[in-house]
Write a protein that holds these residues in place. Structure first.
Motif, PDB file in Angstrom:
ATOM      1  N   ILE A  17       0.620  -1.088  -0.103  1.00 21.03           N
ATOM      2  CA  ILE A  17      -0.116  -0.274   0.433  1.00 21.03           C
ATOM      3  C   ILE A  17       0.530   1.003  -0.262  1.00 21.03           C
ATOM      4  O   ILE A  17       0.334   2.513  -0.044  1.00 21.03           O
ATOM      5  CB  ILE A  17      -0.977  -0.178   1.234  1.00 21.03           C
ATOM      6  N   ASN A  18       2.569   0.772   0.007  1.00 23.67           N
ATOM      7  CA  ASN A  18       2.704   2.312   0.232  1.00 23.67           C
ATOM      8  C   ASN A  18       3.792   2.319  -0.845  1.00 23.67           C
ATOM      9  O   ASN A  18       4.141   3.891  -1.066  1.00 23.67           O
ATOM     10  CB  ASN A  18       4.091   2.236   1.371  1.00 23.67           C
ATOM     11  N   PHE A  29      -1.765   8.123 -14.309  1.00 21.24           N
ATOM     12  CA  PHE A  29      -2.401   8.888 -13.403  1.00 21.24           C
ATOM     13  C   PHE A  29      -2.209  10.598 -12.868  1.00 21.24           C
ATOM     14  O   PHE A  29      -0.810  10.577 -12.836  1.00 21.24           O
ATOM     15  CB  PHE A  29      -3.365   8.148 -12.383  1.00 21.24           C
ATOM     16  N   GLU A  30      -2.841  11.270 -12.759  1.00 22.39           N
ATOM     17  CA  GLU A  30      -2.788  12.617 -12.065  1.00 22.39           C
ATOM     18  C   GLU A  30      -2.346  12.478 -10.437  1.00 22.39           C
ATOM     19  O   GLU A  30      -2.982  11.943 -10.206  1.00 22.39           O
ATOM     20  CB  GLU A  30      -3.737  14.009 -12.174  1.00 22.39           C
ATOM     21  N   HIS A  31      -1.873  13.889  -9.932  1.00 21.85           N
ATOM     22  CA  HIS A  31      -1.848  13.274  -8.432  1.00 21.85           C
ATOM     23  C   HIS A  31      -2.875  13.440  -7.960  1.00 21.85           C
ATOM     24  O   HIS A  31      -3.199  12.302  -6.981  1.00 21.85           O
ATOM     25  CB  HIS A  31      -1.292  15.003  -7.870  1.00 21.85           C
ATOM     26  N   ALA A  32      -4.412  14.443  -8.287  1.00 21.22           N
ATOM     27  CA  ALA A  32      -5.165  14.174  -8.067  1.00 21.22           C
ATOM     28  C   ALA A  32      -6.483  13.149  -7.993  1.00 21.22           C
ATOM     29  O   ALA A  32      -7.171  12.386  -6.912  1.00 21.22           O
ATOM     30  CB  ALA A  32      -6.545  15.783  -8.743  1.00 21.22           C
ATOM     31  N   GLU A  33      -6.169  12.305  -8.817  1.00 22.37           N
ATOM     32  CA  GLU A  33      -6.771  10.974  -8.996  1.00 22.37           C
ATOM     33  C   GLU A  33      -6.227   9.425  -8.398  1.00 22.37           C
ATOM     34  O   GLU A  33      -6.752   8.979  -7.427  1.00 22.37           O
ATOM     35  CB  GLU A  33      -6.379   9.972 -10.196  1.00 22.37           C
ATOM     36  N   GLU A  38      -5.310   6.704  -2.647  1.00 26.32           N
ATOM     37  CA  GLU A  38      -4.937   6.899  -1.332  1.00 26.32           C
ATOM     38  C   GLU A  38      -6.034   7.114  -0.522  1.00 26.32           C
ATOM     39  O   GLU A  38      -5.970   6.320   0.633  1.00 26.32           O
ATOM     40  CB  GLU A  38      -4.111   7.625  -1.585  1.00 26.32           C
ATOM     41  N   LYS A  39      -6.784   8.138  -0.300  1.00 22.67           N
ATOM     42  CA  LYS A  39      -7.887   8.012   0.466  1.00 22.67           C
ATOM     43  C   LYS A  39      -8.933   6.973   0.632  1.00 22.67           C
ATOM     44  O   LYS A  39      -9.025   6.473   1.988  1.00 22.67           O
ATOM     45  CB  LYS A  39      -8.623   9.425   0.290  1.00 22.67           C
ATOM     46  N   GLY A  50      -8.830   0.703  -2.713  1.00 16.06           N
ATOM     47  CA  GLY A  50      -7.820   2.204  -4.107  1.00 16.06           C
ATOM     48  C   GLY A  50      -7.118   1.540  -4.406  1.00 16.06           C
ATOM     49  O   GLY A  50      -7.253   1.856  -5.846  1.00 16.06           O
ATOM     50  N   THR A  51      -6.268   0.799  -4.619  1.00 10.87           N
ATOM     51  CA  THR A  51      -5.651   0.220  -5.073  1.00 10.87           C
ATOM     52  C   THR A  51      -6.770  -0.702  -6.972  1.00 10.87           C
ATOM     53  O   THR A  51      -5.543  -0.460  -7.491  1.00 10.87           O
ATOM     54  CB  THR A  51      -4.014  -1.159  -4.495  1.00 10.87           C
TER      55      THR A  51
END
Length: 432
Positions: A17-18, A29-33, A38-39, A50-51
């Motif tokens: 997950i890290n 992917f973009e940072h926002a996506e 991650e959330k 999320g993964t």
């Protein structure tokens, strides 16, 4: 072969997950996506939803198996990439049963002697030996070879990075092997149960609890001993292959195989000089004496050897039954016990399925106990926060003079006598 939904689901649960942020960047992917994925993971880490969502979105854009393996290698997940390339996660098609021609008669096996191949001294007698042509002794040697092979010992290679291999070790440990490994690492049974429970969240078996157990052990072990002690614990737990794969030896030596102990041959027992009567033995066949003589020896008060044997047997029988019939000790808890300091240790030794019984013994209502049990499970991880809160809340409403003795009594009533004896020992006691 294109990735299937089942493969994506299983692979997502094995990705550390890290490394999700780095992996998302490699997927384009973009940072926002990535932050949204991650959330989702943080809301329930054990599910890795999320993964999986991120992998599904990437796969819809045309992501291939080769691209996935390349991205995993770039984020230090090479071992998982190798497993994917080997086809470990592919769903094998169900093969149709072979058609049997109706016109072909089924051969009937007629009992009779099996022909002996040339060059063999003994004819084969089993189906396995007919296929291999090997005598029984050779087959037995092959089957017992792995048990008789001497084990290698030594120092783990200096190049091994323990922080990077711990997630891989956790992936190779089955749920039914955690208990044995946890005991080899020095954890208490209650702690091991919590790690096992953390692995099973929402009906899905993960390795989150196993990984937490290894990291917790690592944090309390000196750096110089970590690799060698972890390898030793894996070997003691029957996980030698896992140890050899992830913690290979840099310099090693082969442990010598101990020679088998000589088997004593039954025979007459010599009579020591100075003894009036020969010693009593456990077998009449070894001495060759008639039954009447043996009876006379066993009843002779001067026969010290017989008396010693009888006393030894009586002591062994007493030890076997002492656990069942030993009276419980009662009394006052030792004055030296600091309850504030031992409460966290008591909480660690109480399993999740023991909280309800202890809570009732302490006088809590069922709704309160349920809240304490729920508090133990935080973000999919089983902790002792709720148990510790329950003990502190009980302590705050009890008079200081009664706290230690009443807590010990509640532990005993809940079947936790071992926990009571360890953390709240008696200073003065009497047998009930």
């Amino acid at each position: 072969m294109e990735l299937s939904s089942l493969e994506i689901n299983e692979i997502a649960s094995l990705i550390d997950i890290n490394v999700i942020r780095k992996l998302g960047l490699h997927f384009g992917f973009e940072h926002a996506e990535i932050q949204r994925y991650e959330k989702t993971n943080n809301q329930n880490p054990s599910q890795c939803i999320g993964t999986e969502d991120m992998m599904v979105a990437w796969h819809r854009k045309g992501g291939t198996r080769e691209q996935l393996c390349g991205a995993l290698r770039a984020v230090d997940q090479s071992r998982l990439a190798i497993r994917i390339e080997s086809g470990e996660f592919r769903v094998a098609p169900v093969a149709a049963p072979a058609a049997v021609p109706l016109s072909s008669p089924v051969p009937v096996l007629v009992p009779g002697p099996v022909p002996t191949p040339s060059g063999m001294h003994n004819p084969p007698c089993t189906a396995v030996k007919q296929q291999t042509g090997e005598p029984e002794a050779a087959l037995h040697a092959q089957s017992s070879n792995s048990n008789d092979r001497p084990h290698r010992t030594g120092k783990v290679a200096a190049s091994v990075d323990l922080e990077r291999v711990i997630p891989n070790i956790a992936q190779d440990i089955r749920q039914d092997q955690i208990n044995q490994l946890g005991r080899a690492l020095g954890f208490r049974q209650a702690e091991i149960k919590r790690y096992e429970s953390t692995n099973v969240i929402m009906g899905k078996v993960t390795v989150t609890g196993t990984r937490n157990m290894l990291h917790d052990w690592k944090s309390r072990t000196s750096i110089a001993k970590q690799k060698d002690e972890l390898r030793q614990a894996l070997v003691e737990s029957g996980l030698t292959e896992v140890a050899d794969e992830h913690l290979p030896l840099g310099e090693f030596r082969v442990a010598p195989v101990a020679a088998p102990a000589p088997v004593p041959v039954p025979g007459p027992v010599p009579t020591p000089s100075g003894m009036h009567n020969p010693p009593c033995t456990a077998s009449k066949q070894q001495t060759g004496e008639p039954e009447a003589a043996l009876h006379a020896q066993s009843s002779n008060s001067n026969d010290r050897n017989c008396s010693l044997m009888e006393n030894t047997l009586a002591k062994m029988e007493s030890l076997n039954t002492s656990v069942l019939y030993r009276p419980h000790r009662t009394g006052k808890v030792a004055e030296s016990v600091d309850l504030e300091r031992v409460i966290p240790n008591i909480a660690k030794d109480i399993q999740q399925d023991q909280i309800n019984q202890l809570g009732r013994a302490l006088g809590f209502k069922q709704a309160q106990i349920n809240r304490y049990e729920s508090t133990n499970i935080i973000m999919g991880k089983v902790t002792v926060t709720g148990t510790r809160n329950m003990l502190h809340d009980w302590k705050s409403r009890m008079s200081i003079a009664k706290q230690k003795d009443e807590l010990r009594q509640a532990l005993v009533e809940s079947g936790l006598t071992g926990v009571a004896d360890e953390h709240l020992p008696l200073g003065e006691f009497w047998m009930a």
